[in-house]
Design an enzyme around this catalytic site. Sequence first.
Site, mmCIF file in Angstrom:
data_model
loop_
_atom_site.group_PDB
_atom_site.id
_atom_site.type_symbol
_atom_site.label_atom_id
_atom_site.label_comp_id
_atom_site.label_asym_id
_atom_site.label_seq_id
_atom_site.Cartn_x
_atom_site.Cartn_y
_atom_site.Cartn_z
ATOM 1 N N ASP A 1 -1.839 -18.232 -0.656
ATOM 2 C CA ASP A 1 -2.603 -19.049 -1.497
ATOM 3 C C ASP A 1 -3.338 -20.186 -0.617
ATOM 4 O O ASP A 1 -4.808 -20.168 -0.867
ATOM 5 C CB ASP A 1 -2.201 -19.371 -2.759
ATOM 6 C CG ASP A 1 -0.869 -19.955 -2.721
ATOM 7 O OD1 ASP A 1 -0.110 -19.997 -1.614
ATOM 8 O OD2 ASP A 1 -0.323 -20.288 -3.781
ATOM 9 N N ASP B 1 -11.673 -9.967 4.130
ATOM 10 C CA ASP B 1 -12.812 -9.952 3.364
ATOM 11 C C ASP B 1 -13.580 -11.311 3.240
ATOM 12 O O ASP B 1 -14.448 -11.714 3.430
ATOM 13 C CB ASP B 1 -12.730 -9.250 2.149
ATOM 14 C CG ASP B 1 -13.220 -7.854 2.248
ATOM 15 O OD1 ASP B 1 -12.926 -7.183 3.137
ATOM 16 O OD2 ASP B 1 -13.898 -7.284 1.205
ATOM 17 N N ASP C 1 -5.790 -7.415 3.926
ATOM 18 C CA ASP C 1 -6.968 -6.890 3.162
ATOM 19 C C ASP C 1 -7.807 -7.814 2.419
ATOM 20 O O ASP C 1 -9.006 -7.894 2.772
ATOM 21 C CB ASP C 1 -6.667 -5.734 2.105
ATOM 22 C CG ASP C 1 -7.926 -5.046 1.502
ATOM 23 O OD1 ASP C 1 -8.637 -4.807 2.247
ATOM 24 O OD2 ASP C 1 -7.734 -5.162 0.084
ATOM 25 N N LYS D 1 4.423 -15.107 1.161
ATOM 26 C CA LYS D 1 4.474 -15.643 -0.154
ATOM 27 C C LYS D 1 5.926 -16.097 -0.557
ATOM 28 O O LYS D 1 6.528 -15.412 -1.371
ATOM 29 C CB LYS D 1 4.094 -14.782 -1.462
ATOM 30 C CG LYS D 1 3.792 -15.620 -2.711
ATOM 31 C CD LYS D 1 2.787 -16.588 -2.786
ATOM 32 C CE LYS D 1 2.673 -17.287 -4.260
ATOM 33 N NZ LYS D 1 1.923 -18.509 -4.237
ATOM 34 N N TYR E 1 1.002 -1.146 -0.039
ATOM 35 C CA TYR E 1 -0.055 -0.060 0.001
ATOM 36 C C TYR E 1 0.891 1.326 0.177
ATOM 37 O O TYR E 1 0.562 2.447 -0.659
ATOM 38 C CB TYR E 1 -0.885 -0.012 1.288
ATOM 39 C CG TYR E 1 -2.335 -0.402 0.944
ATOM 40 C CD1 TYR E 1 -2.269 -2.058 0.614
ATOM 41 C CD2 TYR E 1 -3.477 -0.239 1.417
ATOM 42 C CE1 TYR E 1 -3.324 -2.787 0.706
ATOM 43 C CE2 TYR E 1 -4.558 -0.621 1.386
ATOM 44 C CZ TYR E 1 -4.641 -2.256 0.854
ATOM 45 O OH TYR E 1 -5.752 -2.868 0.716
HETATM 46 C C1 IPM Z 1 -9.925 -2.136 4.196
HETATM 47 C C2 IPM Z 1 -10.315 -1.309 3.209
HETATM 48 C C3 IPM Z 1 -9.405 -0.234 2.687
HETATM 49 C C4 IPM Z 1 -8.247 -1.085 2.571
HETATM 50 C C5 IPM Z 1 -9.733 0.630 1.515
HETATM 51 C C6 IPM Z 1 -11.129 1.237 1.597
HETATM 52 C C7 IPM Z 1 -8.546 1.622 1.060
HETATM 53 O O1 IPM Z 1 -10.792 -2.186 1.999
HETATM 54 O O2 IPM Z 1 -10.203 -1.254 5.267
HETATM 55 O O3 IPM Z 1 -10.051 -3.340 4.149
HETATM 56 O O4 IPM Z 1 -7.935 -1.514 1.442
HETATM 57 O O5 IPM Z 1 -7.441 -1.057 3.414
HETATM 58 MG MG MG Z 2 -10.463 -4.342 2.608
#
Ligand code: IPM
Ligand code: MG
Length: 354
Positions: free
Chosen positions: A223, A251, A247, A191, A141
């Site tokens: 992975d 999710d 990140d 990785k 990032y």
């Molecule tokens: C998260 C979100 C953020 C990230 C975005 C909105 C920049 O996806 O907090 O996971 O990628 O960190």
């Molecule tokens: Mg995110």
Amino acid sequence: MKAKIVLLPGDGIGPEVVYATVSILEALAKAGNHTFEFDEQLIGGCSIDRYGTALTQEALAACQAADAVLLGAVGGPKWDDPSARVRPEQGLLGLRKGLGVFANLRPVKVYPRLVDASPLRPEKLAGVDLVVVRELTGGLYFGQPKGREQRPEGERAVDTLEYYDYEIRRIVEMAFTLARGRRKKVTSVDKANVLESSRLWRQVANEVHAGYPDVALEHVLVDTAAMRLVSNPAGFDVMVTENMFGDILTDEAAVLAGSMGLLPSASLGSQGPGLYEPIHGSAPDIAGKGIANPMGTALSAALLLRYSLKLEKEAAALERAVERSIEAGQLTGDVGGRLDTRQVTQAIIDHLSL
Ligand code: IPM
Ligand code: MG
């Protein structure tokens, strides 16, 4: 106790879930005889509309001077043009960097009543209780160089995955410390078969492990980790990983709980205020309808009470109240309920007992 909390409601459903959580915090303050002082600032799209930037210096300074920061969500279709120079996400990244919150804790718990809300079979979900410790102020990032250029061969874009050993050490130490208070198992995700930064990560993780002989350490490639999160999620306790890997994996992990609307997060540095936010986004499709799930933000506030204000009793009371609301079926639509944001918030407040 007296505490100063900066609110960054942001965009979409952000304001709805943050204000809902403020009323819960006020109820807790009253019950526990505390004074929480709230100061509201802009972040994300609403800040771009007003000031032309996703986070002003003043807003960041207010956050830096607070005891803790509670954030809703940023972004929405209005500011989604990928070629735009100013983007809502810049506010979030600037805030994380500006607060030095290098460790993002994302706990994932499965509530028995909600197993049907998850796409996984119930037997896969039994015993799932994990926390992802995501590195938050480095890696892909933030690494330099980053950008675009025109070259004779064509247009070129570059992002850099870069880590110093000290950045890895402090986040891995955080993971081991957390694991000590849990099931004593750290999974370091990398990785290392491809990336040099991952080989350094693995080396430092092994060095840190020497100081925590009572905690088990395993290394898993990212992975494989993605696969195991759905094939055997109960096998994880504490996972620690690079910013971008974290990140993506968080999710995926959120799906286990049945709804993104349930999951909290805490972002911590070695000093200064922590940043607390639900892991869901601004959900523009339901914004303004009053039906957003306030639980992810409420549970983030519980982490705020625990980590920034050291109010463990209040933190546990709030978590218990959310759990009781879930067990009683007092839920919003995303998790199969029929209540709106206000009703669920009231249910949580009614279940609070210190
Ligand atoms: C998260 C979100 C953020 C990230 C975005 C909105 C920049 O996806 O907090 O996971 O990628 O960190
Ligand atoms: Mg995110």
